[in-house]
Design a protein around this motif. Structure first.
Motif, mmCIF file in Angstrom:
data_model
loop_
_atom_site.group_PDB
_atom_site.id
_atom_site.type_symbol
_atom_site.label_atom_id
_atom_site.label_comp_id
_atom_site.label_asym_id
_atom_site.label_seq_id
_atom_site.Cartn_x
_atom_site.Cartn_y
_atom_site.Cartn_z
ATOM 1 N N SER A 82 30.125 21.077 28.716
ATOM 2 C CA SER A 82 29.637 21.862 29.854
ATOM 3 C C SER A 82 29.373 23.318 29.463
ATOM 4 N N ASN A 398 36.566 23.072 33.833
ATOM 5 C CA ASN A 398 36.686 21.688 33.372
ATOM 6 C C ASN A 398 37.866 21.467 32.433
ATOM 7 N N TYR A 426 25.403 16.307 29.887
ATOM 8 C CA TYR A 426 25.758 17.230 30.977
ATOM 9 C C TYR A 426 24.470 17.759 31.592
ATOM 10 N N GLU A 427 24.443 17.769 32.930
ATOM 11 C CA GLU A 427 23.235 18.178 33.643
ATOM 12 C C GLU A 427 23.626 18.830 34.963
ATOM 13 N N THR A 430 26.951 17.897 36.413
ATOM 14 C CA THR A 430 27.256 16.460 36.388
ATOM 15 C C THR A 430 27.374 15.974 34.952
ATOM 16 N N HIS A 432 27.407 12.779 32.237
ATOM 17 C CA HIS A 432 26.938 11.408 32.015
ATOM 18 C C HIS A 432 27.722 10.869 30.819
#
Length: 444
Positions: A82, A398, A426-427, A430, A432
């Motif tokens: 992240s 996080n 990471y997007e 969110t 994945h």
């Protein structure tokens, strides 16, 4: 076959910034061009954003096994991704310490199952495991970690014969924590006499002093030069130590290299009154002049790489008084944002950030096909929005430990997308997690 097309990014790579597109096919960068026609790829529109190689952090402590109340490989790799860190090299002072090949491979097995980022692990040296250390394969182990100051207590190597044999026979990088332990112990006794059990936190850089760092670093370098060893000195915390390093030859030709960590450039001894144990690290955060000197060392190439020494502890542990509060803190989620703030302040260019945090770790450790935006290389990529401020608070952390020394600070930029070995991990907040990171390999 997975395909991703990143469109209209400002690509920062190999000393240049230019607008272009990058296509990723099955984990690898397939094409870099001014414009690439979209076909059946997943398209990421990057107009107004900067595309960097993913950061390679050569010093983290993810606490697994044995210390997982603080952190673990799964949680901290998520935090790393992240923050735009796509590959990490993790230290051996876990419980038990990683001082055998068996324990080393157990960590690799955990990471294979749980790490969202790419990974490698150091094998730790002790006074009595030289034979085991020398069994480690230089092609798939990042290096050997030596504590030449007892930062963690149980892994101090202080036997002169052992050190000599290690430096003489090691086939890979020796990464060293350098603080003079007897000097620190002597300083601590003086402060105990003065304050008893209530030593003020701001005494930390006087106890773990600049002199203790310089003494140990200079001894390590002398030992490496005597034996022709490849030595990497971690977390430089004083301006004075810079005189020990060269900048007149290319990194690939250096046998003695140095690392700066973001906290030693961001914080100073003036911050202890407000932050207390939350900025208690070993080596200690020292003066503003030291921090400025370290940044200057990054700019003039006396210092070769930028990392974090990410080392979380629980809030309860950090709430203790000086003598009981452990040293270390979580950093890996915010290191790139720290560097982007330095950039916004005019202290460092984007190209230099990428050189020190992406390219140079790959050169220094001989990492295979990572650290650059190049066709044929693994697609480790991060998109940064330089114009999207982000305030740090507990809701967007996080880390498993749930706190950060940057809480309350608003960074000038945000990390929007992170691609790890071709997988969009990471997007925009969110994760994945269907695909995990890969084990780093080394061309040695």
């Amino acid at each position: 076959m997975t395909k991703i097309l990143i469109k209209n990014a400002q690509i920062v790579n190999e000393g240049k910034t230019f607008k272009g597109d990058v296509r990723v096919v099955d984990g690898v960068i397939d094409k870099i061009a001014t414009s690439i026609q979209a076909e059946d790829e997943q398209v990421i529109e990057a107009e107004g954003k900067h595309l960097l190689p993913g950061l390679i952090d050569d010093q983290v402590h993810f606490r697994e096994p044995g210390l997982t109340e603080k952190a673990n490989i799964e949680t901290e790799s998520r935090a790393a991704v992240s923050g735009g860190v796509t590959s990490f090299m993790e230290m051996p002072n876990t419980k038990p310490p990683t001082v055998t090949i068996e324990k080393l491979e157990e960590k690799y097995s955990i990471a294979e199952r749980t790490s969202l980022a790419n990974y490698s692990f150091y094998i730790g040296a002790s006074n009595d495991n030289l034979e085991e250390v020398l069994k480690a394969d230089p092609k798939n182990v990042c290096g050997i970690k030596v504590f030449m100051g007892s930062s963690t207590g149980n892994m101090l190597v202080d036997n002169e014969e052992t050190l000599g044999n290690l430096f003489k026979n090691a086939q890979m990088i020796i990464a060293s924590h350098c603080e003079d332990d007897p000097m620190i112990a002597e300083n601590l006794e003086k402060y105990k006499e003065k304050y008893g059990e209530d030593i003020p936190m701001e005494c930390h850089p006087e106890i773990r002093s600049a002199e203790a760092c310089y003494s140990s670093s200079s001894k390590a370098i002398a030992l490496a030069e005597k034996h022709g060893a490849r030595l990497h000195i971690l977390h430089i915390s004083t301006a004075k130590e810079l005189e020990l390093f060269r900048n007149d030859i290319p990194l690939k030709d250096k046998k003695i290299t140095a690392e700066a960590c973001v906290h030693h450039m961001w914080f100073s001894d003036e911050d202890y009154k407000e932050k207390g144990a939350f900025i208690k690290w070993n080596p200690a955060v020292k003066t503003k002049e030291d921090g400025a000197g370290i940044l200057q060392g990054v700019l003039n190439d006396k210092i070769d790489v930028i990392a974090t020494d990410h080392a979380p502890h629980t809030l309860a542990e950090k709430s203790n008084k000086y003598l009981s509060a452990p040293s270390g803190g979580p950093l890996v989620q915010h290191s790139l944002q720290v560097l982007m703030d330095f950039h916004k302040q005019g202290k460092i260019s984007l190209e230099k950030i990428v050189e020190k945090a992406c390219h140079n770790p790959a050169i220094l450790f001989d990492v295979e096909k990572r650290g650059y935006i190049r066709e044929g290389y693994w697609a480790d990529l991060v998109l940064v929005d330089l114009n999207a401020p982000q305030k740090v608070d507990k809701s967007n952390l996080n880390y498993k430990c749930g706190w950060s020394p940057f809480e309350g600070h608003t960074f000038s930029s945000s990390i929007t997308h992170t691609i790890v070995s071709g997988h969009l991990a990471y997007e925009n907040g969110t994760f994945h997690e269907s695909v995990k990171g890969k084990r780093l390999t080394f061309s040695r």
